[in-house]
Design a protein around this motif. Sequence first.
Motif, PDB file in Angstrom:
ATOM      1  N   TYR A  26       0.834  -1.197   0.000  1.00 52.29           N
ATOM      2  CA  TYR A  26       0.000   0.000   0.000  1.00 52.29           C
ATOM      3  C   TYR A  26       0.872   1.251   0.000  1.00 52.29           C
ATOM      4  N   ARG A  27       1.921   1.263   0.816  1.00 51.88           N
ATOM      5  CA  ARG A  27       2.816   2.426   0.853  1.00 51.88           C
ATOM      6  C   ARG A  27       3.502   2.617  -0.489  1.00 51.88           C
ATOM      7  N   PHE A  28       3.922   1.534  -1.131  1.00 50.08           N
ATOM      8  CA  PHE A  28       4.564   1.633  -2.446  1.00 50.08           C
ATOM      9  C   PHE A  28       3.591   2.189  -3.483  1.00 50.08           C
ATOM     10  N   LEU A  29       2.364   1.717  -3.467  1.00 47.35           N
ATOM     11  CA  LEU A  29       1.369   2.226  -4.409  1.00 47.35           C
ATOM     12  C   LEU A  29       1.050   3.697  -4.131  1.00 47.35           C
ATOM     13  N   TYR A  30       1.125   4.092  -2.885  1.00 47.25           N
ATOM     14  CA  TYR A  30       0.908   5.487  -2.523  1.00 47.25           C
ATOM     15  C   TYR A  30       1.995   6.365  -3.136  1.00 47.25           C
ATOM     16  N   ILE A  31       3.233   5.878  -3.165  1.00 52.16           N
ATOM     17  CA  ILE A  31       4.324   6.622  -3.803  1.00 52.16           C
ATOM     18  C   ILE A  31       4.058   6.755  -5.294  1.00 52.16           C
ATOM     19  N   LEU A  32       3.599   5.688  -5.925  1.00 47.64           N
ATOM     20  CA  LEU A  32       3.247   5.771  -7.346  1.00 47.64           C
ATOM     21  C   LEU A  32       2.133   6.786  -7.576  1.00 47.64           C
ATOM     22  N   ASN A  33       1.202   6.877  -6.650  1.00 52.66           N
ATOM     23  CA  ASN A  33       0.129   7.866  -6.746  1.00 52.66           C
ATOM     24  C   ASN A  33       0.688   9.291  -6.696  1.00 52.66           C
ATOM     25  N   TRP A  34       1.664   9.522  -5.815  1.00 48.22           N
ATOM     26  CA  TRP A  34       2.285  10.848  -5.746  1.00 48.22           C
ATOM     27  C   TRP A  34       2.937  11.215  -7.069  1.00 48.22           C
ATOM     28  N   VAL A  35       3.643  10.279  -7.661  1.00 42.79           N
ATOM     29  CA  VAL A  35       4.321  10.538  -8.940  1.00 42.79           C
ATOM     30  C   VAL A  35       3.291  10.832 -10.020  1.00 42.79           C
ATOM     31  N   TYR A  36       2.249  10.025 -10.078  1.00 41.65           N
ATOM     32  CA  TYR A  36       1.205  10.226 -11.081  1.00 41.65           C
ATOM     33  C   TYR A  36       0.554  11.602 -10.930  1.00 41.65           C
ATOM     34  N   ARG A  37       0.193  11.947  -9.719  1.00 49.88           N
ATOM     35  CA  ARG A  37      -0.474  13.226  -9.473  1.00 49.88           C
ATOM     36  C   ARG A  37       0.445  14.402  -9.766  1.00 49.88           C
ATOM     37  N   GLY A  54       7.392   8.801   3.569  1.00 53.82           N
ATOM     38  CA  GLY A  54       6.780   7.677   2.862  1.00 53.82           C
ATOM     39  C   GLY A  54       7.815   6.785   2.206  1.00 53.82           C
ATOM     40  N   CYS A  55       8.828   7.399   1.595  1.00 55.70           N
ATOM     41  CA  CYS A  55       9.888   6.608   0.963  1.00 55.70           C
ATOM     42  C   CYS A  55      10.724   5.874   2.004  1.00 55.70           C
ATOM     43  N   LEU A  56      11.006   6.535   3.118  1.00 47.98           N
ATOM     44  CA  LEU A  56      11.764   5.895   4.193  1.00 47.98           C
ATOM     45  C   LEU A  56      11.015   4.687   4.751  1.00 47.98           C
ATOM     46  N   GLN A  57       9.736   4.845   4.970  1.00 47.38           N
ATOM     47  CA  GLN A  57       8.942   3.728   5.492  1.00 47.38           C
ATOM     48  C   GLN A  57       8.923   2.572   4.497  1.00 47.38           C
ATOM     49  N   THR A  58       8.808   2.879   3.220  1.00 44.67           N
ATOM     50  CA  THR A  58       8.803   1.826   2.203  1.00 44.67           C
ATOM     51  C   THR A  58      10.157   1.129   2.139  1.00 44.67           C
ATOM     52  N   LEU A  59      11.236   1.878   2.294  1.00 41.05           N
ATOM     53  CA  LEU A  59      12.560   1.255   2.316  1.00 41.05           C
ATOM     54  C   LEU A  59      12.731   0.332   3.519  1.00 41.05           C
ATOM     55  N   LEU A  60      12.130   0.683   4.635  1.00 40.72           N
ATOM     56  CA  LEU A  60      12.196  -0.202   5.796  1.00 40.72           C
ATOM     57  C   LEU A  60      11.461  -1.520   5.544  1.00 40.72           C
ATOM     58  N   TYR A  61      10.443  -1.471   4.718  1.00 39.37           N
ATOM     59  CA  TYR A  61       9.716  -2.683   4.357  1.00 39.37           C
ATOM     60  C   TYR A  61      10.479  -3.540   3.345  1.00 39.37           C
ATOM     61  N   ALA A  62      11.457  -2.973   2.659  1.00 36.14           N
ATOM     62  CA  ALA A  62      12.148  -3.686   1.574  1.00 36.14           C
ATOM     63  C   ALA A  62      12.783  -4.986   2.066  1.00 36.14           C
ATOM     64  N   ASP A  63      13.399  -4.954   3.229  1.00 35.97           N
ATOM     65  CA  ASP A  63      14.013  -6.165   3.782  1.00 35.97           C
ATOM     66  C   ASP A  63      12.956  -7.231   4.046  1.00 35.97           C
ATOM     67  N   PHE A  64      11.840  -6.811   4.615  1.00 35.06           N
ATOM     68  CA  PHE A  64      10.740  -7.740   4.874  1.00 35.06           C
ATOM     69  C   PHE A  64      10.218  -8.328   3.559  1.00 35.06           C
ATOM     70  N   PHE A  65      10.068  -7.465   2.527  1.00 38.35           N
ATOM     71  CA  PHE A  65       9.598  -7.938   1.216  1.00 38.35           C
ATOM     72  C   PHE A  65      10.499  -9.030   0.671  1.00 38.35           C
ATOM     73  N   TYR A  66      11.796  -8.844   0.808  1.00 37.94           N
ATOM     74  CA  TYR A  66      12.755  -9.821   0.289  1.00 37.94           C
ATOM     75  C   TYR A  66      12.521 -11.199   0.909  1.00 37.94           C
ATOM     76  N   TYR A  67      12.459 -11.241   2.224  1.00 39.11           N
ATOM     77  CA  TYR A  67      12.275 -12.528   2.901  1.00 39.11           C
ATOM     78  C   TYR A  67      10.876 -13.097   2.696  1.00 39.11           C
ATOM     79  N   TYR A  68       9.899 -12.228   2.565  1.00 40.29           N
ATOM     80  CA  TYR A  68       8.525 -12.675   2.317  1.00 40.29           C
ATOM     81  C   TYR A  68       8.431 -13.374   0.959  1.00 40.29           C
ATOM     82  N   VAL A  69       8.940 -12.725  -0.086  1.00 38.27           N
ATOM     83  CA  VAL A  69       8.883 -13.296  -1.440  1.00 38.27           C
ATOM     84  C   VAL A  69       9.735 -14.559  -1.510  1.00 38.27           C
TER      85      VAL A  69
END
Length: 86
Positions: A26-37, A54-69
Motif C-alpha cells: 500500500y505504501r509503495f502504491l501510494y508513492i506511485l500515486n504521488w508521482v502520477y499526481r 513515505g519513501c523511508l517507510q517503504t525502504l524499511l519494508y524492503a528487507d521484509f519484502f525480500y524474505y517474504y517473497v
Amino acid sequence: PQLIVLQRYREVENLTGNYIFFMGAYRFLYILNWVYRAYHEPFYQHHYLVYFCGCLQTLLYADFFYYYVKSKAKGGKFSLPTAHTS
C-alpha cells in the motif's frame, strides 16, 4: 513497530506476514500515486517531508519484502533473520 516485534520472535504467522506485506505494498502504491499526481495535476502541491517519510517507510519494508517473497517462492515456513542468536 510490527516489523520489530516480528523480527524479535523470528517466526511469522501466515496472516501476520500477509498483513505486513500488503501494508508495505500500500505504501509503495501510494508513492506511485504521488508521482502520477505530480505529472498529471496542474496545481498539485508538493509536500517533501511527506515524500521523504513515505519513501523511508517503504525502504524499511524492503528487507521484509525480500524474505517474504523468498519464503513464498520456496513454499516453506516464513521466518526473519535476527542479529541476536540464541
